[in-house]
Design an enzyme around this catalytic site. Structure first.
Site, PDB file in Angstrom:
ATOM      1  N   HIS A 187     -49.294   6.851  16.357  1.00 59.48           N
ATOM      2  CA  HIS A 187     -48.137   7.544  15.801  1.00 59.48           C
ATOM      3  C   HIS A 187     -48.534   8.631  14.808  1.00 59.48           C
ATOM      4  O   HIS A 187     -47.665   9.290  14.230  1.00 59.48           O
ATOM      5  CB  HIS A 187     -47.216   6.530  15.110  1.00 59.48           C
ATOM      6  N   LYS A 212     -41.059  11.695   6.081  1.00 63.63           N
ATOM      7  CA  LYS A 212     -41.450  10.404   5.503  1.00 63.63           C
ATOM      8  C   LYS A 212     -42.175  10.687   4.192  1.00 63.63           C
ATOM      9  O   LYS A 212     -43.378  10.966   4.183  1.00 63.63           O
ATOM     10  CB  LYS A 212     -42.371   9.618   6.441  1.00 63.63           C
ATOM     11  N   ASP A 255     -41.764   9.710 -10.263  1.00 69.48           N
ATOM     12  CA  ASP A 255     -41.854  10.381 -11.566  1.00 69.48           C
ATOM     13  C   ASP A 255     -42.342  11.827 -11.455  1.00 69.48           C
ATOM     14  O   ASP A 255     -42.724  12.423 -12.460  1.00 69.48           O
ATOM     15  CB  ASP A 255     -42.763   9.612 -12.528  1.00 69.48           C
TER      16      ASP A 255
END
Length: 521
Positions: free
Chosen positions: A312, A138, A143
């Site tokens: 989580h 994840k 940039d």
């Protein structure tokens, strides 16, 4: 390295210890970064969206689950807007993780807006088991200047439902600015190249990308299947911790080697704690979860169960000097089977923030203790969250917990068959149930042989056809490019050239040691 220094290792030995960490992780220590801790979706999502809106050159976004709901559509609109303005936007999603979460129209809308979308490791007929390796990362990089690493997926479950008084899922992420962001770009490029043409990494970096932005040193540990880099790091940290080792994990299924490392640390006087989700929504998994606690509790390790909707987060903090945040769970699937990404931060201030957040989490947790022959629960929180605010974990939580339960079941049955560890009393029901399955299959095979023979024949035929198909494809590739020397092995995320010269092994002090590392909390 702060945690190495805390052990009293100095001189050439400390340089060697730091080299061991770099080689174990497969990642060099990168100084000069600015790192911010982000808690839950309320801090992570706005930071992600703000960075996307400010993108001028590139947006690289990968996630295990992207759901077509209010949250997913908000991110889709932001990505589409940047793509229409000429920014290169690349989205990499996992085939298995996104099964049933987003329709083909969701991805088509992104592509029509100019977003480059790729699906990681979809099911292929000629590779029947290849789908087991998933991209569980994840990350978001913009940039090449700012990057985000976390355990958060893109779904309403991480936001919760205030109207129904359902709390959001508990999760942790961080934001990075500085030269280490380039390592996140390299990690994304590795996954991107497995599904198509390689990414132009330099084109995704701005001129300011290599500039130092702070004084924090960190490692980007980007694991690929069977590399086990983070597993080696977790083992080292469990061995080096002297005072505290506090772990948070969503699907803990420790291997025998890792559990033994934690037990040894606890017996040496280290305060080892493990925070895991609360009672499973799958009742059959409850005995398996309890069985995993017993060897930890017997060694003095303190285990806590989260009282909220779903825990989580995947984090670790050791001695107030070292901390880890990322996507990896403490189980074999993350250590060996998946592509994962974690950031190991070596900074006193950040580690102390992590410890403070951990103590806050324990206020909403229940400690698990052993009492006599029976296992009982003792609350550490006089005012636990009411059940009405916990809600349900949802389909994804159930699936992930079922997967973790399957691994625990395999560990228990394997221990019963090979006798490589002593089984606890709570595992008797599991072993009994596991014994019923082969007996039932034996009975079916004796009375109705075709019920067993037909599926076995189909599986064998599938395996044979898959191997032939793969062989034909390889022969065609060889015929089209006879000058090629054969396929190159999939490379791991290439480590940056170490900034430390080889003579560091003979020097008394390593170079570029942050001042914050010279003091213990």
């Amino acid at each position: 390295m702060a945690i190495v220094k805390s052990t009293g290792i100095s001189g050439p030995q400390r340089g060697l210890a730091e080299q061991v960490f770099s080689r174990a992780a497969g990642a060099p220590l990168v100084p000069g970064n600015d790192v911010h801790l982000l808690r839950d979706a309320r801090e992570n999502y706005p930071a992600w969206l703000s960075a996307i809106h400010l993108a001028r050159r590139s947006v690289l976004f990968e996630n295990y689950i992207i759901e077509d709901d209010d949250v997913g559509r908000t991110f889709a609109e932001a990505l589409e807007a940047r793509a229409r303005d000429g920014v290169r936007v690349c989205v990499l999603y996992d085939w298995l993780g996104c099964q049933g979460t987003a329709s083909s129209r969701f991805w088509r809308r992104l592509r029509e807006a100019g977003v480059e979308v790729r699906c990681f490791n979809p099911f292929q007929f000629d590779r029947p088991l290849a789908w087991l390796g998933r991209n569980h990362r994840k990350t978001l990089t913009v940039d090449g200047e700012v990057g985000f690493v976390s355990g958060l997926c893109v779904s309403h479950k991480w936001v919760g439902d205030p109207e129904k008084h359902v709390a959001p899922w508990r999760d942790t992420g961080l934001a990075i600015r500085g030269p280490a962001v380039a390592d996140l770009v390299r990690a994304f490029a590795q996954g991107w190249a497995t599904v198509g043409t390689p990414l132009d990494e330099e084109g995704c970096l701005s001129a300011r990308a290599p500039d130092p932005m702070g004084d924090v040193a960190l490692r980007v540990v980007a694991g690929v299947p069977w590399s086990a880099g983070l597993f080696r790091v977790d083992q080292l940290i469990a061995s080096l911790a002297r005072k505290r080792l506090w772990l948070t994990d969503a699907y803990f299924v420790g291997t025998a080697a890792y559990v033994q490392a934690l037990r040894a640390a606890s017996r040496d006087g280290v305060d080892v704690r493990l925070l895991v989700p609360g009672s499973s929504d799958i009742p059959a998994l409850r005995p398996l979860t309890q069985a995993g606690y017993r060897p930890l509790l017997e060694a003095g390790i303190r285990v806590y169960e989260w009282n909220g909707t779903m825990l989580h987060a995947k984090t670790a903090v050791a001695d107030g000097l070292w901390a880890r945040v990322g996507s990896s769970n403490l189980n074999p699937a993350s250590w060996l089977g998946n592509s994962e990404i974690d950031v190991a931060v070596e900074d006193v201030h950040f580690a102390q923030q992590m410890e403070s957040m951990y103590q806050q989490d324990l206020e909403h947790a229940t400690e698990v203790v052993l009492s006599g022959r029976d296992r009982r629960l003792m609350s550490t929180n006089p005012r636990p969250l009411p059940r009405s605010r916990r809600g349900g974990p949802g389909r994804r939580g159930s699936m992930s917990r079922a997967a973790a339960g399957a691994v625990r079941l395999g560990n228990t049955v394997g221990a019963a068959v090979t006798n490589h560890r002593e089984l606890g009393r709570t595992e008797s029901k599991v072993v009994f149930g596991a014994g019923v399955v082969p007996l039932a299959l034996a009975g079916v095979a004796l009375w109705w042989p075709q019920v067993v023979a037909v599926p076995a024949a189909l599986l064998c035929a599938w395996a044979g056809i898959a191997l032939w198909s793969r062989a034909v494809r390889l022969r065609r590739q060889e015929a089209e490019a006879p000058e090629a020397r054969g396929p190159l092995p999939e490379r791991e995320v290439p480590p940056r050239p170490a900034a430390v010269a080889p003579e560091v092994l003979t020097e008394a002090e390593p170079r570029n040691t942050p001042e914050a590392e010279q003091q213990q909390p």
